[in-house]
Write an enzyme that holds these catalytic residues in place. Sequence first.
Site, PDB file in Angstrom:
ATOM      1  N   GLU A   1      30.375  61.869  27.421  1.00  0.00           N
ATOM      2  CA  GLU A   1      31.828  61.871  27.223  1.00  0.00           C
ATOM      3  C   GLU A   1      32.266  60.928  26.114  1.00  0.00           C
ATOM      4  O   GLU A   1      33.428  60.965  25.689  1.00  0.00           O
ATOM      5  CB  GLU A   1      32.540  61.542  28.545  1.00  0.00           C
ATOM      6  CG  GLU A   1      32.584  60.080  28.918  1.00  0.00           C
ATOM      7  CD  GLU A   1      31.275  59.508  29.454  1.00  0.00           C
ATOM      8  OE1 GLU A   1      31.289  58.326  29.852  1.00  0.00           O
ATOM      9  OE2 GLU A   1      30.251  60.215  29.460  1.00  0.00           O
TER      10      GLU A   1
ATOM     11  N   HIS B   1      26.142  58.336  27.456  1.00  0.00           N
ATOM     12  CA  HIS B   1      27.476  58.813  27.842  1.00  0.00           C
ATOM     13  C   HIS B   1      27.842  60.063  27.039  1.00  0.00           C
ATOM     14  O   HIS B   1      28.312  59.945  25.901  1.00  0.00           O
ATOM     15  CB  HIS B   1      28.523  57.728  27.575  1.00  0.00           C
ATOM     16  CG  HIS B   1      28.468  56.575  28.520  1.00  0.00           C
ATOM     17  ND1 HIS B   1      29.150  56.559  29.718  1.00  0.00           N
ATOM     18  CD2 HIS B   1      27.788  55.402  28.458  1.00  0.00           C
ATOM     19  CE1 HIS B   1      28.910  55.418  30.342  1.00  0.00           C
ATOM     20  NE2 HIS B   1      28.075  54.706  29.598  1.00  0.00           N
TER      21      HIS B   1
ATOM     22  N   CYS C   1      25.062  57.650  33.142  1.00  0.00           N
ATOM     23  CA  CYS C   1      24.850  56.207  33.063  1.00  0.00           C
ATOM     24  C   CYS C   1      24.428  55.645  34.421  1.00  0.00           C
ATOM     25  O   CYS C   1      23.362  55.977  34.916  1.00  0.00           O
ATOM     26  CB  CYS C   1      26.081  55.511  32.486  1.00  0.00           C
ATOM     27  SG  CYS C   1      25.736  53.809  31.933  1.00  0.00           S
TER      28      CYS C   1
END
Length: 208
Positions: free
Chosen positions: A192, A190, A79
């Site tokens: 994650e 993202h 990001c």
Amino acid sequence: MVGIVDYNAGNIKSVERALGFLKAEYVLSKNPADLEKCDRLIFPGVGEAKYAMEQLKITGFDSFLRDWAKASKPLMGICLGSQIIFEHSEEGDVDCLGLLKGTIRHFESVWRDSGISPNLKVPHMGWNNLNYANGSSPLFAGVDSKSDFYFVHSYLIQPGDESIVKAWAAYGCKVPACVSQGSITAFQFHPEKSGRAGLKILENFIKC
């Protein structure tokens, strides 16, 4: 051992949870010296580019990251961390780390210069699938090409060399979603926060 750069710029906990789920050994630190012996580094971040660069200078992570890149050690940007590795950002009109050539521009600027008006909301927020490009990246190994990934950003990467774009998403224009050059790979989305597909990317990075 994976190092996580903590420079007061957010989304640290989600990265920690993902690495914990993968049972990966990692070190999280605000001190560059604590990460010197790591094998690979994750450079996350959300928020504003100018503030982030100020924090990197305060903590000494600006020079640490430049030295890390010069040493060709594996580095993953996420990001905001995928953006400020470039040379300059329109967000705060700030010079960035310059690890890769290119600039960071607001969606509206890119759309205007392209002569389009897609009537889309900014920030670009939500789930998008990707289109692989330029041979993709080894970090996408085992990731279905139809997988969706979670994005939230108002600015986008405009690389100096289009060949470093390994995947893009469509949002009024081609949005570089993954860039890779040498030991550096960065994701605008993202991983994650992107479910199984995102965890697979992180797993590939841990093992690369």
